[in-house]
Design a protein around this motif. Structure first.
Motif, PDB file in Angstrom:
ATOM      1  N   ASP A 139       1.012  -1.139  -0.047  1.00 14.67           N
ATOM      2  CA  ASP A 139       0.121   0.168   0.058  1.00 14.67           C
ATOM      3  C   ASP A 139       0.922   1.161  -0.003  1.00 14.67           C
ATOM      4  O   ASP A 139       0.997   1.734   1.180  1.00 14.67           O
ATOM      5  CB  ASP A 139      -0.873   0.094   1.267  1.00 14.67           C
ATOM      6  N   ALA A 140       1.301   1.580  -1.177  1.00 17.62           N
ATOM      7  CA  ALA A 140       2.377   2.772  -1.338  1.00 17.62           C
ATOM      8  C   ALA A 140       1.919   3.584  -2.688  1.00 17.62           C
ATOM      9  O   ALA A 140       1.448   3.053  -3.503  1.00 17.62           O
ATOM     10  CB  ALA A 140       3.742   2.228  -1.276  1.00 17.62           C
ATOM     11  N   SER A 141       2.049   4.980  -2.596  1.00 17.48           N
ATOM     12  CA  SER A 141       1.951   5.536  -3.824  1.00 17.48           C
ATOM     13  C   SER A 141       3.276   5.922  -4.693  1.00 17.48           C
ATOM     14  O   SER A 141       3.073   6.189  -5.904  1.00 17.48           O
ATOM     15  CB  SER A 141       1.286   7.000  -3.182  1.00 17.48           C
ATOM     16  N   SER A 142       4.274   5.368  -4.026  1.00 21.16           N
ATOM     17  CA  SER A 142       5.440   5.652  -4.771  1.00 21.16           C
ATOM     18  C   SER A 142       6.241   4.465  -4.701  1.00 21.16           C
ATOM     19  O   SER A 142       6.361   3.631  -3.577  1.00 21.16           O
ATOM     20  CB  SER A 142       6.225   6.922  -4.167  1.00 21.16           C
ATOM     21  N   HIS A 143       7.258   3.970  -5.833  1.00 21.84           N
ATOM     22  CA  HIS A 143       7.909   2.762  -5.812  1.00 21.84           C
ATOM     23  C   HIS A 143       9.091   3.107  -4.525  1.00 21.84           C
ATOM     24  O   HIS A 143       9.364   1.914  -4.062  1.00 21.84           O
ATOM     25  CB  HIS A 143       8.690   2.712  -7.028  1.00 21.84           C
ATOM     26  N   LYS A 144       9.493   4.152  -4.350  1.00 23.16           N
ATOM     27  CA  LYS A 144      10.553   4.467  -3.410  1.00 23.16           C
ATOM     28  C   LYS A 144       9.978   3.950  -2.089  1.00 23.16           C
ATOM     29  O   LYS A 144      10.900   3.155  -1.436  1.00 23.16           O
ATOM     30  CB  LYS A 144      10.800   5.947  -3.212  1.00 23.16           C
ATOM     31  N   ARG A 145       8.743   4.389  -1.845  1.00 27.13           N
ATOM     32  CA  ARG A 145       8.159   3.832  -0.253  1.00 27.13           C
ATOM     33  C   ARG A 145       8.001   2.393  -0.381  1.00 27.13           C
ATOM     34  O   ARG A 145       8.244   1.651   0.620  1.00 27.13           O
ATOM     35  CB  ARG A 145       6.880   4.601  -0.064  1.00 27.13           C
ATOM     36  N   ALA A 146       7.448   1.805  -1.428  1.00 28.25           N
ATOM     37  CA  ALA A 146       7.275   0.518  -1.497  1.00 28.25           C
ATOM     38  C   ALA A 146       8.717  -0.229  -1.482  1.00 28.25           C
ATOM     39  O   ALA A 146       8.793  -1.496  -0.821  1.00 28.25           O
ATOM     40  CB  ALA A 146       6.800   0.104  -2.781  1.00 28.25           C
ATOM     41  N   GLU A 148      11.413   0.707  -0.010  1.00 26.69           N
ATOM     42  CA  GLU A 148      11.758   0.465   1.576  1.00 26.69           C
ATOM     43  C   GLU A 148      11.295  -0.588   2.375  1.00 26.69           C
ATOM     44  O   GLU A 148      12.142  -1.151   3.160  1.00 26.69           O
ATOM     45  CB  GLU A 148      11.457   1.707   2.230  1.00 26.69           C
ATOM     46  N   LEU A 149      10.020  -0.793   2.025  1.00 26.30           N
ATOM     47  CA  LEU A 149       9.151  -1.916   2.962  1.00 26.30           C
ATOM     48  C   LEU A 149       9.977  -3.235   2.632  1.00 26.30           C
ATOM     49  O   LEU A 149      10.481  -4.093   3.178  1.00 26.30           O
ATOM     50  CB  LEU A 149       7.759  -1.816   2.786  1.00 26.30           C
TER      51      LEU A 149
END
Length: 303
Positions: A139-146, A148-149
């Motif tokens: 559940d992320a709006s950016s690939h960077k945030r995804a 990171e997880l």
């Protein structure tokens, strides 16, 4: 709970952790608050407050995990102002020029001094692991945030064989053809009244359209001029509405009124029972939707 956006990855190898094993692995990498001299921290937290300290919760074969990121907020303008004042003071008192290397050192000292007094910003990211279907959905709006997880999950379990799916046909070209010809849409997908177009020749040439019939002459003139679709709002099986992007990321995922009414009818008084019901619904619907999206663009490249 409900996913607002999602980016999906496919397993390229087996994921052999069951709920107990995954819980034990995550417990070694839990979130803890930033220390006085730390800019950020990242770690696992419970997916729902009703679960107390549990980090991995499984329902119908789906594993749900959540990570929390803490970042100290240091406004660049504030840091710059203090650095400028210190540099000016040195130059006046010592009658010499402060050069870049010394200025960077002063900046580091200022940040260290400000960190204990800085406010924190928190960001929570959920992910659904579907090993039986072969997907991780973040559940992320950016690939960077995804990413990171996924990086933290990889560090927790030791190995995580996943990759972004690659399709045989250009999503942008296919979505453009849907609007040009009005044909080729997969069964169950319906075009709504919103899209974003981009000019191949002019990088800044972006047109955003909302609340307009995407089949009228005014709109099709943009396609005839060579603009391509990079985002398109669609509805799927009268259950879900979302914006499909050319990189296969899904934005602004929402239930239709029909699906929301069904959820309300089946709602549970117990909060944990409702959380479980939502996980099952999200997992089943999204793992049905993903193959439809991939097939719309010719399927995976290695199939």
């Amino acid at each position: 709970m409900w996913f607002k956006n999602f980016i999906f990855y496919r397993f390229t190898g087996p994921f052999e952790f069951n709920e107990t094993q995954l819980e034990e692995a995550l417990q070694e990498h839990t979130y803890s608050p930033c220390g006085s001299q730390e800019l950020s921290r990242y770690g696992w937290v419970t997916p729902a407050k009703e679960l107390q300290d549990t980090l991995c919760h499984s329902v119908h074969g789906f594993h749900v995990v959540a990570a929390q990121k803490e970042e100290k907020i240091l406004p660049p303008a504030v840091v710059k102002q203090i650095v400028d004042e210190k540099v000016e003071l040195i130059e006046d008192e010592q009658a010499r020029k402060v050069y870049r290397k010394e200025r960077d050192q002063i900046k580091d000292e200022v940040i260290i001094d400000l960190l204990p007094r800085a406010f924190s910003r928190f960001q929570r990211t959920m992910a659904l692991i579907a090993p039986q279907q072969g997907w991780i959905i973040v559940d992320a709006s950016s690939h960077k945030r995804a990413e990171e997880l996924l990086t933290h999950l990889r560090g927790s379990v030791g190995s995580l064989p996943v990759a972004l799916p690659e399709v045989k046909q250009s999503p942008s070209a296919v979505m453009t053809s849907w609007l040009e010809s009005g044909q080729g849409m997969p069964n169950g997908l319906t075009i709504l009244d919103e899209c974003e177009l981009r000019d191949n020749l002019v990088e800044s040439g972006v047109i955003r359209i909302k609340g307009q019939d995407l089949t009228d002459d005014e709109f099709t003139a943009h396609l005839e001029a060579g603009k391509r679709v990079v985002k398109l709002a669609v509805e799927w099986e009268e259950q879900l509405r979302f914006v499909l992007q050319e990189d296969l990321a899904i934005k602004r995922l929402k239930m239709t009124e029909q699906m929301q009414e069904k959820r309300d009818q089946d709602s549970q008084e117990d909060q944990l029972a409702q959380f479980d019901a939502d996980i099952a619904m999200i997992g089943l619907e999204l793992t049905r939707l993903i193959p439809v999206i991939l097939e719309a663009f010719g399927g995976l490249t290695d199939e």
